[in-house]
Design a protein around this motif. Sequence first.
Motif, PDB file in Angstrom:
ATOM      1  N   PHE A  65       0.492   4.957  -1.689  1.00 48.72           N
ATOM      2  CA  PHE A  65       0.336   6.174  -1.193  1.00 48.72           C
ATOM      3  C   PHE A  65       1.630   7.892  -1.527  1.00 48.72           C
ATOM      4  O   PHE A  65       1.711   8.938  -2.166  1.00 48.72           O
ATOM      5  CB  PHE A  65       0.918   6.130   0.772  1.00 48.72           C
ATOM      6  CG  PHE A  65      -0.348   5.462   0.950  1.00 48.72           C
ATOM      7  CD1 PHE A  65      -1.993   5.668   0.539  1.00 48.72           C
ATOM      8  CD2 PHE A  65      -0.194   5.186   1.515  1.00 48.72           C
ATOM      9  CE1 PHE A  65      -2.556   4.968   0.916  1.00 48.72           C
ATOM     10  CE2 PHE A  65      -0.725   3.799   2.319  1.00 48.72           C
ATOM     11  CZ  PHE A  65      -2.464   4.156   2.009  1.00 48.72           C
ATOM     12  N   ASP A  66       3.081   6.821  -1.661  1.00 54.12           N
ATOM     13  CA  ASP A  66       4.473   7.110  -2.298  1.00 54.12           C
ATOM     14  C   ASP A  66       4.296   8.113  -3.640  1.00 54.12           C
ATOM     15  O   ASP A  66       4.125   9.125  -4.166  1.00 54.12           O
ATOM     16  CB  ASP A  66       5.304   6.134  -3.066  1.00 54.12           C
ATOM     17  CG  ASP A  66       5.844   5.918  -1.380  1.00 54.12           C
ATOM     18  OD1 ASP A  66       5.667   6.308  -0.288  1.00 54.12           O
ATOM     19  OD2 ASP A  66       6.794   4.483  -1.035  1.00 54.12           O
TER      20      ASP A  66
ATOM     21  N   SER B 184      13.415   5.894   2.539  1.00 55.83           N
ATOM     22  CA  SER B 184      12.858   5.989   3.731  1.00 55.83           C
ATOM     23  C   SER B 184      13.676   7.174   4.439  1.00 55.83           C
ATOM     24  O   SER B 184      13.092   7.976   4.909  1.00 55.83           O
ATOM     25  CB  SER B 184      11.613   4.862   3.737  1.00 55.83           C
ATOM     26  OG  SER B 184      10.804   5.052   3.217  1.00 55.83           O
TER      27      SER B 184
ATOM     28  N   TYR C 216      11.856  -0.375   0.620  1.00 56.07           N
ATOM     29  CA  TYR C 216      10.968   0.702   1.476  1.00 56.07           C
ATOM     30  C   TYR C 216      12.395   1.239   2.516  1.00 56.07           C
ATOM     31  O   TYR C 216      12.336   2.725   3.004  1.00 56.07           O
ATOM     32  CB  TYR C 216      10.323   0.255   2.872  1.00 56.07           C
ATOM     33  CG  TYR C 216       8.759  -0.380   1.880  1.00 56.07           C
ATOM     34  CD1 TYR C 216       7.608   0.495   1.950  1.00 56.07           C
ATOM     35  CD2 TYR C 216       8.008  -1.466   1.258  1.00 56.07           C
ATOM     36  CE1 TYR C 216       6.592   0.083   0.930  1.00 56.07           C
ATOM     37  CE2 TYR C 216       7.464  -1.502   1.061  1.00 56.07           C
ATOM     38  CZ  TYR C 216       6.141  -1.079   0.938  1.00 56.07           C
ATOM     39  OH  TYR C 216       5.825  -1.439  -0.272  1.00 56.07           O
TER      40      TYR C 216
ATOM     41  N   LEU D 247      -4.248   8.889   3.964  1.00 50.76           N
ATOM     42  CA  LEU D 247      -2.536   9.291   5.655  1.00 50.76           C
ATOM     43  C   LEU D 247      -3.081   9.731   6.550  1.00 50.76           C
ATOM     44  O   LEU D 247      -2.866   9.703   7.688  1.00 50.76           O
ATOM     45  CB  LEU D 247      -1.920   9.684   4.394  1.00 50.76           C
ATOM     46  CG  LEU D 247      -1.258   8.554   3.591  1.00 50.76           C
ATOM     47  CD1 LEU D 247       0.018   8.907   3.146  1.00 50.76           C
ATOM     48  CD2 LEU D 247      -1.265   7.427   4.266  1.00 50.76           C
TER      49      LEU D 247
ATOM     50  N   GLU E 127       0.717  -1.206   0.125  1.00 51.55           N
ATOM     51  CA  GLU E 127       0.305   0.152   0.082  1.00 51.55           C
ATOM     52  C   GLU E 127       0.611   1.327   0.296  1.00 51.55           C
ATOM     53  O   GLU E 127       0.403   2.530  -0.405  1.00 51.55           O
ATOM     54  CB  GLU E 127      -0.478  -0.187   1.048  1.00 51.55           C
ATOM     55  CG  GLU E 127      -2.521  -0.639   0.663  1.00 51.55           C
ATOM     56  CD  GLU E 127      -2.420  -1.665   1.551  1.00 51.55           C
ATOM     57  OE1 GLU E 127      -2.904  -2.148   2.854  1.00 51.55           O
ATOM     58  OE2 GLU E 127      -2.116  -3.084   0.836  1.00 51.55           O
ATOM     59  N   ALA E 128       2.024   1.662   0.090  1.00 50.24           N
ATOM     60  CA  ALA E 128       2.710   2.545   0.885  1.00 50.24           C
ATOM     61  C   ALA E 128       2.964   3.127  -0.937  1.00 50.24           C
ATOM     62  O   ALA E 128       3.116   3.943  -1.001  1.00 50.24           O
ATOM     63  CB  ALA E 128       4.213   2.023   1.834  1.00 50.24           C
TER      64      ALA E 128
ATOM     65  N   ALA F 257       5.430   8.946   1.424  1.00 50.47           N
ATOM     66  CA  ALA F 257       4.584   9.694   1.530  1.00 50.47           C
ATOM     67  C   ALA F 257       4.750  11.262   3.285  1.00 50.47           C
ATOM     68  O   ALA F 257       3.467  11.952   2.475  1.00 50.47           O
ATOM     69  CB  ALA F 257       3.438   9.046   1.732  1.00 50.47           C
TER      70      ALA F 257
ATOM     71  N   PRO G 156       3.566   4.274   5.267  1.00 52.88           N
ATOM     72  CA  PRO G 156       4.209   4.883   3.712  1.00 52.88           C
ATOM     73  C   PRO G 156       5.138   5.765   4.318  1.00 52.88           C
ATOM     74  O   PRO G 156       4.762   7.266   4.494  1.00 52.88           O
ATOM     75  CB  PRO G 156       2.709   5.655   3.532  1.00 52.88           C
ATOM     76  CG  PRO G 156       1.835   5.195   4.646  1.00 52.88           C
ATOM     77  CD  PRO G 156       2.516   4.011   4.661  1.00 52.88           C
TER      78      PRO G 156
ATOM     79  N   TYR H 247       6.263  -1.490   7.186  1.00 55.48           N
ATOM     80  CA  TYR H 247       5.536  -1.054   5.571  1.00 55.48           C
ATOM     81  C   TYR H 247       4.930   0.400   5.647  1.00 55.48           C
ATOM     82  O   TYR H 247       3.878   0.544   4.676  1.00 55.48           O
ATOM     83  CB  TYR H 247       4.607  -2.771   4.718  1.00 55.48           C
ATOM     84  CG  TYR H 247       5.632  -3.374   4.775  1.00 55.48           C
ATOM     85  CD1 TYR H 247       6.432  -3.623   3.685  1.00 55.48           C
ATOM     86  CD2 TYR H 247       5.659  -4.214   6.026  1.00 55.48           C
ATOM     87  CE1 TYR H 247       7.167  -4.560   3.945  1.00 55.48           C
ATOM     88  CE2 TYR H 247       6.125  -5.569   5.154  1.00 55.48           C
ATOM     89  CZ  TYR H 247       7.023  -5.733   4.544  1.00 55.48           C
ATOM     90  OH  TYR H 247       8.247  -7.014   3.779  1.00 55.48           O
TER      91      TYR H 247
ATOM     92  N   GLY I  43       0.267   1.945  -7.803  1.00 52.83           N
ATOM     93  CA  GLY I  43       1.406   2.470  -7.304  1.00 52.83           C
ATOM     94  C   GLY I  43       2.557   2.836  -8.566  1.00 52.83           C
ATOM     95  O   GLY I  43       2.960   3.523  -8.493  1.00 52.83           O
TER      96      GLY I  43
END
Length: 338
Positions: A32-33, A134, A130, A55, A28-29, A78, A75, A73, A319
């Motif tokens: 969002f990214d 990040s 990730y 979010l 899912e992240a 994001a 986001p 995991y 995504g």
Amino acid sequence: MGDDVTAAIKAAAQWCGQLEYRRWFWGEALAFDALVAAADATGDGQLRTTAESLLQGWPAEIASRAAQPIDVYAPIRALVRLHQGTGRADYLGAAVKVARHIALGPATKGAFLHQLKGYPPMVFVDFIYYVGPSLGLLSQVTGETALLDTAVSQTLGHLDCLQDPADDLVRHVYDPARGETNGVPWGRGNGWALLGLVDTLEIVPASHRGRGLLEQRFRRLLGACLERQAAGGLWHTILDDPASPLEYSISAFFYAALAKAQRLGLAAGTNEPAASAWRATFDHIRPDGGFPISMTEWPDWDPQAYYRRPVGINAWGQGCFLRAASERLAGERLAPAS
């Protein structure tokens, strides 16, 4: 839909707002990214509003998990980007909490060990996407240089566990109890890794002691992936198995990575495979913005299991398409006028 990339982005983004997110699950992240990246690429504030609507509850949820496992995991990128746009400190605080959990969590060979329900703690290929970008982004925003060092060391640790020197492809998982990977060069997993490495290299300065080795490992992986591109710009679900199904999400991941790497000066001489990867990606976006892909989730030691995955629309597919299309739009804007 022709080649109207902006229209395709907006249609694909609408799907992101309608998906039934499981909230505490990987993949899912990426959506969002991608929504935030798409908002930047198009200048469409509605896309950023969609991302924030999805979010806005995450900071409170993460803060409430004092006695529960934090979703590694989450986001992070994001959340940080929304913090930068809104000034909301809770977005940044939530991202920092998850990042520190990753940085200080259990590891093997320098790579974070994730406990997936039903499996022993293992090293997952998804984390190359990730962890490095990040933690690196948070280092830039907070000024904590230790986070950048961890971004590099964790990324190299994952590669040490997952990248096979015999062919330079990465495997889906590494099980420290067995002392081996599952042996499957899963196509989308290599996409996670390739795009994650480009995103990490964008952040790590040339002066960092780990930069040269990161570039070297990236170039090895890139070359190995490009060697296995099939006709029509696609790749197979298992990269070294031409009998396995072709998978659209791999072309999207690889195009996004290639296009960004070209902008960063990391992928000279790759115009032709990039162009065919883009065509394979764009040709499979539906008029309504859906991008159906394999529903592969769980690692398996039986390669045949990867043949049998159903196809559907999910956050991973939306995504990776949005990341690819945003890079395409950025490239079009940078291209010299004819």
